[in-house]
Each structure stands twice: as C-alpha cells, then as structure tokens.
Design a protein around this motif. Structure first.
Motif, PDB file in Angstrom:
ATOM      1  N   SER A  70      53.191  47.784  37.599  1.00 48.49           N
ATOM      2  CA  SER A  70      52.014  48.037  38.425  1.00 48.49           C
ATOM      3  C   SER A  70      52.282  47.376  39.775  1.00 48.49           C
ATOM      4  N   PHE A  71      52.843  48.179  40.676  1.00 47.45           N
ATOM      5  CA  PHE A  71      53.308  47.650  41.951  1.00 47.45           C
ATOM      6  C   PHE A  71      52.191  46.910  42.701  1.00 47.45           C
ATOM      7  N   GLU A  72      51.017  47.557  42.800  1.00 46.20           N
ATOM      8  CA  GLU A  72      49.903  46.968  43.577  1.00 46.20           C
ATOM      9  C   GLU A  72      49.466  45.625  42.972  1.00 46.20           C
ATOM     10  N   LEU A  73      49.325  45.595  41.648  1.00 44.90           N
ATOM     11  CA  LEU A  73      48.874  44.370  40.987  1.00 44.90           C
ATOM     12  C   LEU A  73      49.910  43.256  41.173  1.00 44.90           C
ATOM     13  N   GLU A  74      51.189  43.608  41.022  1.00 49.71           N
ATOM     14  CA  GLU A  74      52.234  42.586  41.149  1.00 49.71           C
ATOM     15  C   GLU A  74      52.279  42.038  42.573  1.00 49.71           C
ATOM     16  N   GLU A  79      51.141  37.728  46.473  1.00 54.14           N
ATOM     17  CA  GLU A  79      50.509  37.269  47.725  1.00 54.14           C
ATOM     18  C   GLU A  79      49.565  36.105  47.473  1.00 54.14           C
ATOM     19  N   ARG A  80      48.905  36.109  46.317  1.00 52.83           N
ATOM     20  CA  ARG A  80      47.944  35.041  46.017  1.00 52.83           C
ATOM     21  C   ARG A  80      48.600  33.847  45.327  1.00 52.83           C
ATOM     22  N   GLY A  81      49.920  33.915  45.175  1.00 53.46           N
ATOM     23  CA  GLY A  81      50.651  32.795  44.579  1.00 53.46           C
ATOM     24  C   GLY A  81      50.367  32.608  43.092  1.00 53.46           C
ATOM     25  N   LYS A  82      49.885  33.654  42.391  1.00 54.25           N
ATOM     26  CA  LYS A  82      49.569  33.524  40.954  1.00 54.25           C
ATOM     27  C   LYS A  82      50.838  33.819  40.143  1.00 54.25           C
ATOM     28  N   THR A  83      51.764  32.877  40.184  1.00 53.87           N
ATOM     29  CA  THR A  83      53.080  33.138  39.600  1.00 53.87           C
ATOM     30  C   THR A  83      53.061  33.259  38.077  1.00 53.87           C
ATOM     31  N   GLU A  84      52.206  32.456  37.437  1.00 47.80           N
ATOM     32  CA  GLU A  84      52.113  32.537  35.960  1.00 47.80           C
ATOM     33  C   GLU A  84      51.693  33.938  35.520  1.00 47.80           C
ATOM     34  N   LEU A  85      50.615  34.436  36.151  1.00 48.85           N
ATOM     35  CA  LEU A  85      50.106  35.761  35.801  1.00 48.85           C
ATOM     36  C   LEU A  85      51.130  36.837  36.139  1.00 48.85           C
ATOM     37  N   LEU A  86      51.793  36.658  37.294  1.00 46.92           N
ATOM     38  CA  LEU A  86      52.802  37.627  37.721  1.00 46.92           C
ATOM     39  C   LEU A  86      53.909  37.728  36.682  1.00 46.92           C
ATOM     40  N   ARG A  87      54.356  36.571  36.186  1.00 49.38           N
ATOM     41  CA  ARG A  87      55.425  36.558  35.197  1.00 49.38           C
ATOM     42  C   ARG A  87      54.967  37.265  33.904  1.00 49.38           C
ATOM     43  N   MET A  88      53.706  37.022  33.552  1.00 50.79           N
ATOM     44  CA  MET A  88      53.182  37.627  32.312  1.00 50.79           C
ATOM     45  C   MET A  88      53.158  39.159  32.446  1.00 50.79           C
TER      46      MET A  88
END
Ligand code: UTP
Length: 286
Positions: A70-74, A79-88
């Motif tokens: 999901s390109f937009e979500l990633e 951009e918001r620095g939510k690296t944990e969620l991004l990795r998940m």
C-alpha cells in the motif's frame, strides 16, 4: 518431495457470520488486530512454505488488497516517522509470494481445491482453511510435514471431538500406528449417525497431487457440494492416507462462539493487552 505451496480456499460465503460477512470477507474479520487469514499465512510461512495460492470469489478483493503493498499508507507512515507500524505493514505484503485464482461459483471445498490444479504442477501441497486458528508451540503444518517426510503421502490434521459434534465434521476411521499418528481406513463427511470414531478432520491438509484426479471423479455430496472428504475416500482406494492428532489449541473462528473464544485467548497472550484485559475480564464477575 519438499512442499512449497499452500492453497487457501476462501471463496465460501461465510453464512454463519452474517450480517458481518455480507460485504466483508470472513477471512478479513480481525482477531485482536490481524485478519483471520493472516494467522494461517503466518503459520504457512513459519512452516517453510513460500507460495500461497488463495482461491477467492465474489466480494473477496479485500484479501488481495491486504497482502498487496500500500504505497500511500507506507509513504504516510514513513513521513510521520512511524517506523514500527511501517515495518509491520511491509512484513504483511513481503511475507511470501501470493497468487490468486477465482472460483466462479461456490460449488464446494473440493471444487475450490480442484481449480488450483494448473498452479500446483503435480507436487504434494498444503491446504489451510483460514477459519481454523490453531495456537501451538510448533506450527501445526510443520508437525504435519514431519509425518509427510516419513510416509510421503497425504496427511490430514485430526482432533478428538465429542461424538455429539461429529456430524459437523469429516470423520476418519483410523488405526493408531504411533504417537498421535493414524493410518486412515475410511472417512465420512458429516456423519448424521454412528460416526466411525471421534477423530474429526480439522482445516489443515497435506495432499498428494493424486487428489486432482480423485476430485474429477467426485460427484456432489452433502449440501450438493463437491466435498474434499469424498475425494479423499476415492484417493484412499489407490494411496495410503495418514492422520495426525496435532498438538495445539484449535478455534473454529468461522463460528461466532469460536471467534469470541479465539479473540479472548489470543488477546490474553499479547503483552501490551494482557494485564488490562485480564483485569477487565475479572471485573466482569460472571
Ligand atoms: P465452510 O464450510 O466454512 O463454508 O467452508 P463458508 O461458506 O466459508 O462458511 P459458512 O459455513 O457458510 O459460514 C470451508 C472452507 O472452504 C472454502 C471456504 O471459504 C472455507 O475456507 N470454500 C467453501 C470455498 O472456497 N469454496 C466453496 O465453494 C465452499
């Protein structure tokens, strides 16, 4: 022969969960915070399977979206620095290789498996019914692969159920040959009376490719559907079949009560939820 592929039949209508499943596939109902089907896919991955074939049908596109990037979500999470969620999120889409095929009419579980023939290529393969959530130390499919390594033929997952519930399952007649291992002598789909045993078939299978010819011979059975159990019975005429009474706790999450039980038990295992959720349950004083 090493098993690489896993088929997830997911084209059923999920009528036991209406109205929730009118517009949302049953496979996408969340258990704590993951859709049902993701538990099965994670079990497949941790059992060493690398290719997932999902049999979809009408109204099931959310499953494909879930396992896609999901390109937009990633981008937003980055951009918001939510690296944990991004990795998940990246883990979900990058988990394994996915292929999809569509069952045009829900003609039964056996039929759904039959249409994957050209994607399987004459190899043994695994089948997961996503409703069956199994909480175990060793992934159940890995337990079954050990049995497959030993006998090189079809392996079914079985569990003891009260005889009063046998009519809800495919039931085997088996000869015990080792620790939790049975040689299958016969199988009956949803026996209305006199089940051959209390060993019910649960939603994990390792199938020999011979099942495809057996499925072609299988006539519509219970409910007018092409039943996998009936095809296994045909297969049994020419090949041995084994069953494993696996180690683990199974929840039928396609059923309301089973789904609730699974949510409670899995939530109690989550470190971030456990303490408060436990306190909440205790305070209910039921
Ligand atoms: P179920 O018996 O659980 O049927 O099918 P269902 O439609 O999903 O749910 P209920 O009983 O109406 O609530 C067992 C598995 O076989 C798949 C289902 O998606 C489920 O994973 N299936 C069933 C198919 O893929 N195609 C079919 O024609 C029937």
């Amino acid at each position: 022969m090493k098993i690489k592929k896993a088929v997830f039949p997911a084209a059923g209508f999920g009528t036991r969960f209406l109205p929730a499943t009118k517009a949302i596939p049953k496979e996408m109902l969340p258990l704590v915070d993951k859709p049902l089907i993701q538990y099965g896919v994670e079990e497949a991955k941790s059992s060493g399977l690398s290719e997932i074939i999902i049999v979809t049908g009408m109204g099931k596109t959310a499953i494909e979206d879930h396992f896609d990037t999901s390109f937009e979500l990633e981008k937003l999470l980055q951009e918001r620095g939510k690296t944990e969620l991004l990795r998940m999120i990246e883990n979900v889409s990058g988990m394994v290789h996915f292929a999809y095929t569509r069952q045009k009419k829900p003609l039964g579980l056996g039929h759904a498996i039959g249409i994957t023939r050209n994607l399987i290529n004459n190899e043994p393969f695994a089948v997961f019914l996503g409703d069956d959530i199994i909480d175990s130390e060793v992934p159940v499919m890995r337990q079954m692969m050990e049995v497959h390594k030993r006998f090189g033929t079809t392996v079914l997952a079985v569990q003891k159920v009260p005889k009063s519930q046998a009519h809800l399952y495919g039931v085997i007649k088996g000869q015990k040959i080792g620790d939790g291992i049975y040689r299958v002598l016969d199988l009956v789909e949803k026996p209305q009376s006199n089940p051959p045993s209390n060993l019910a078939i649960i939603g994990r299978y390792i199938l020999s490719p011979g099942i495809f010819n057996a499925l072609e011979e299988t006539k519509p059975g219970k409910g007018g559907e092409i039943q996998l159990t009936d095809a296994l019975r045909i297969l049994l005429r020419t090949q041995e079949i084994y069953a494993l009474e696996f180690e683990g706790t199974r929840y039928d999450a396609g059923d309301k009560l089973g789904f609730l039980k699974a949510n409670v038990s899995l939530a109690l295992k989550r470190p971030e939820l456990r303490a408060e959720f436990r306190k909440f349950l205790k305070d209910l004083k039921i």
